[in-house]
Design an enzyme around this catalytic site. Sequence first.
Site, PDB file in Angstrom:
ATOM      1  CB  THR A  60      41.939   0.250 -39.236  1.00 58.41           C
ATOM      2  OG1 THR A  60      40.960  -0.540 -38.565  1.00 58.41           O
ATOM      3  CG2 THR A  60      41.350   1.599 -39.568  1.00 58.41           C
TER       4      THR A  60
ATOM      5  CG  HIS B 202      44.721  20.217 -39.276  1.00 58.63           C
ATOM      6  ND1 HIS B 202      45.592  20.653 -40.252  1.00 58.63           N
ATOM      7  CD2 HIS B 202      43.514  20.755 -39.610  1.00 58.63           C
ATOM      8  CE1 HIS B 202      44.951  21.405 -41.128  1.00 58.63           C
ATOM      9  NE2 HIS B 202      43.686  21.479 -40.768  1.00 58.63           N
TER      10      HIS B 202
END
Length: 420
Positions: A338, A391
Amino acid sequence: MTEIKVPELAESITEGTIAEWLKKVGDHVNQGEYIAELETDKVNIEITSEFSGVIKELKREPGDTVEVGEVIAIIDESGDGSSDQGSNEQSSEQAEEKKEAAPKAKEEPKEEAAQSTSSEELTEDERRLATPSARKRAREKGISLKDISSNGTIRKQDVDSHSSKKEEPKQETKKETKAPAQADNPAKPVERIKMSRRRQTIAKRLVESQQTAAMLTTFNEIDMTNVMDLRKRRKDAFQEKTGVKLGFMSFFTKAVIGALKQFPLLNAEIQGDEILMKKYYDIGIAVSTDDGLVVPVVRDADRLGFAGIESEIRNLGLKARDNKLALSDLQGGSFTITNGGVFGSLWSTPILNAPQVGILGMHKVQWRPVAIDEETFENRPMMYIALSYDHRIVDGKEAVSFLVKVKEMLEDPENLLLEG
């Protein structure tokens, strides 16, 4: 009589919202002709008639939510446009025109001119996206469609909202007259706008992404000197040879693919208690549109050269802005890029495009003094980049190393260009 039903849309889409009827009761339609526009969570789809005939009934209004397989219209295959319903409607329209014409003759010239102008404006606005119910309500209230602000198709509620805003000052004056004590704390003007189906979906997915993933963002910066110099030297020859412009996105796409090959967990997703490792590189490129952010996908980007990537990004961007993206353009994707820098963003933390586990955020190129060594500073074109990652399967060491690899390849872009 034949029923027109909402067709099968896609595996993950079971309903949509009628954005606009392209035909009205009494109209003759041919087989394959568009009769309605349906807004889904991802794209707008035009519904076609599988039969030829005259529309006898429209069962749902613009703004209504409809499900796949639901009957939304009835067509008389034996009709030729002169059915009873069509005749009745035509007679009704003629009666309405006569009814409207009578008071016009009694109005002052100034008012007559105003209504004439309004009619002319509506004629000029016929190509503007507005639902039939919105056009009818605008005529009833004497409002020009040109005066109504909308992020897309004008709907009936947009007309009502515009009308309410015009009436607010009168209402506030009335309140102040009845209750002078409230004059020190008058009601504040507001506007209530219904969220489009796509905006609701975007909001839902972003919240789900943050609630599901253990999202973390790491940052780095890139000295864009060599990329900008390479583009400056080769852009004219590149465009002459390929027919497309050499932009930043092809460099970043190539660098991301190179880094994904070294750190494959960022090209994966979680499915239950398993990790799905993707052996392909379908790179999503976020594009901003009037209806919200969409992420069309460049398929097999690792097999494309710079020209192929630039051409795909350009074509997908044009389709997005013209609302012509197909569901196949948006499905899948293994990693997303992006670019908030096109709007001037200097720093951001992009949100994951679930179920992907990685997204790279690009930002504005900013000239800054950079320490070359202990004694020397130079002004360099610098860009901050951000990697948001899940994560749960990507550790900090791997994420940081991925971003460093992207930085290294972009600061030495000759190798990227040779590979592409």
